[in-house]
Scaffold this motif. Structure first.
Motif, PDB file in Angstrom:
ATOM      1  N   LYS A  16       0.802  -1.217   0.000  1.00  0.00           N
ATOM      2  CA  LYS A  16       0.000   0.000   0.000  1.00  0.00           C
ATOM      3  C   LYS A  16       0.837   1.270   0.000  1.00  0.00           C
ATOM      4  O   LYS A  16       0.400   2.311  -0.502  1.00  0.00           O
ATOM      5  N   VAL A  17       2.033   1.204   0.599  1.00  0.00           N
ATOM      6  CA  VAL A  17       2.900   2.373   0.763  1.00  0.00           C
ATOM      7  C   VAL A  17       4.342   1.892   0.731  1.00  0.00           C
ATOM      8  O   VAL A  17       4.638   0.753   1.114  1.00  0.00           O
ATOM      9  N   VAL A  18       5.252   2.769   0.293  1.00  0.00           N
ATOM     10  CA  VAL A  18       6.686   2.519   0.407  1.00  0.00           C
ATOM     11  C   VAL A  18       7.263   3.575   1.341  1.00  0.00           C
ATOM     12  O   VAL A  18       6.937   4.765   1.236  1.00  0.00           O
ATOM     13  N   LYS A  19       8.104   3.148   2.287  1.00  0.00           N
ATOM     14  CA  LYS A  19       8.800   4.073   3.193  1.00  0.00           C
ATOM     15  C   LYS A  19      10.290   3.864   3.021  1.00  0.00           C
ATOM     16  O   LYS A  19      10.771   2.731   3.042  1.00  0.00           O
ATOM     17  N   VAL A  20      11.049   4.951   2.879  1.00  0.00           N
ATOM     18  CA  VAL A  20      12.491   4.854   2.676  1.00  0.00           C
ATOM     19  C   VAL A  20      13.212   5.715   3.708  1.00  0.00           C
ATOM     20  O   VAL A  20      12.876   6.887   3.899  1.00  0.00           O
ATOM     21  N   GLY A  21      14.225   5.112   4.347  1.00  0.00           N
ATOM     22  CA  GLY A  21      15.138   5.833   5.209  1.00  0.00           C
ATOM     23  C   GLY A  21      16.455   6.018   4.477  1.00  0.00           C
ATOM     24  O   GLY A  21      16.485   6.541   3.371  1.00  0.00           O
ATOM     25  N   ILE A  22      17.561   5.526   5.052  1.00  0.00           N
ATOM     26  CA  ILE A  22      18.845   5.685   4.355  1.00  0.00           C
ATOM     27  C   ILE A  22      18.992   4.609   3.279  1.00  0.00           C
ATOM     28  O   ILE A  22      18.768   3.433   3.540  1.00  0.00           O
ATOM     29  N   PRO A  23      19.356   4.988   2.049  1.00  0.00           N
ATOM     30  CA  PRO A  23      19.627   3.976   1.024  1.00  0.00           C
ATOM     31  C   PRO A  23      21.040   3.412   1.124  1.00  0.00           C
ATOM     32  O   PRO A  23      21.301   2.320   0.624  1.00  0.00           O
ATOM     33  N   GLY A  24      21.955   4.140   1.739  1.00  0.00           N
ATOM     34  CA  GLY A  24      23.320   3.646   1.890  1.00  0.00           C
ATOM     35  C   GLY A  24      24.280   4.158   0.840  1.00  0.00           C
ATOM     36  O   GLY A  24      25.412   4.500   1.138  1.00  0.00           O
ATOM     37  N   ASN A  25      23.831   4.201  -0.420  1.00  0.00           N
ATOM     38  CA  ASN A  25      24.637   4.767  -1.499  1.00  0.00           C
ATOM     39  C   ASN A  25      23.721   5.061  -2.693  1.00  0.00           C
ATOM     40  O   ASN A  25      22.523   4.754  -2.679  1.00  0.00           O
TER      41      ASN A  25
END
Length: 246
Positions: free
Chosen positions: A73-82
């Motif tokens: 239903k939703v995407v949540k993103v924090g740190i991708p790393g690079n």
């Protein structure tokens, strides 16, 4: 079925921030996190010493399997790393939006830890650029908002925890809407407060709530979690995400 939130974030061994915080905060809203770890870190609840990004191909394979079997239903993103991971996550979101054009992306644009430690390899703004272009709700603190000055998003909630005075002012600018929320400033400092708020917003959106309502309820939950925080040792406190504060 319980609504699912696809989460991309780093692994914090202290359990105070990152993917652990996301899982707890999303569950507290009544949704379920599908956690994909973007980076392994060497850190405690006060400092970050090392960041090791996960292979971008692995992220894509994990997301592909989850997308085939779960109703995201939703995407949540924090740190991708690079940058490579950010591009891989952006590709996943674009693929999901082929079937669900209005799929929300809640982005916590983490440029550094609360102590100023870097959480990605490369220039932080360049790392998250592919995700900024796709974000539905962006939740920066005051230093992050200054770094993002000039960018435009459907919904921007700037949190005021880094300000001064007895009140924390969180300011929302949306699609033709705006609102300020005032919360009593709590004593002490907290590890993972931004993760908690962004993940709670994602959880509320996964339940089908309108953005304004999701923002209100997620902030109430986050403030309660901070007020009930606990210590692991000297320094920053850990939000109590297990209780319901809405």
């Amino acid at each position: 079925m319980r609504p699912a939130v696809l989460v991309f974030s780093g692994l914090d061994p202290s359990g105070g921030a990152g993917i652990a915080a996301d899982i707890q905060a999303i569950a507290a809203q009544g949704a379920h996190a599908l956690p994909i770890v973007t980076a392994l870190t060497v850190q405690d609840h006060n400092r970050v010493f090392e960041v090791e990004p996960v292979d971008a191909c692995l992220l894509r394979r994990q997301a592909r399997v989850l997308a085939a079997s779960c109703d995201i239903k939703v995407v949540k993103v924090g740190i991708p790393g690079n940058r490579a991971n950010a591009e891989a996550i952006a590709a996943v979101i674009l693929r999901l939006r082929e079937d669900m054009p209005d799929l929300p992306l809640v982005l916590d644009p983490v440029l550094a830890s609360g102590h100023g430690d870097l959480l990605a390899r490369g220039d932080p703004l360049q790392v998250i650029a592919p995700l900024l272009a796709l974000a539905t709700v962006v939740v920066p603190n005051l230093p992050e908002a200054r770094a993002l000055a000039g960018a435009r998003f459907p919904h921007l909630l700037v949190t005021g925890g880094h300000g001064g005075g007895p009140t924390v002012i969180n300011r929302w600018q949306g699609e033709g809407e705006s609102r300020d929320w005032a919360w009593p400033r709590l004593a002490g400092s907290f590890h993972g407060s931004g993760c908690t708020l962004a993940a709670a917003i994602a959880g509320r959106l996964a339940l089908g709530e309108p953005v304004a309502q999701a923002l209100q309820r997620a902030q109430a939950y986050c403030h309660g979690a901070l007020a009930a925080s606990f210590a692991l040792g000297p320094g920053q406190r850990i939000p109590n995400r297990s209780a319901h504060f809405i």
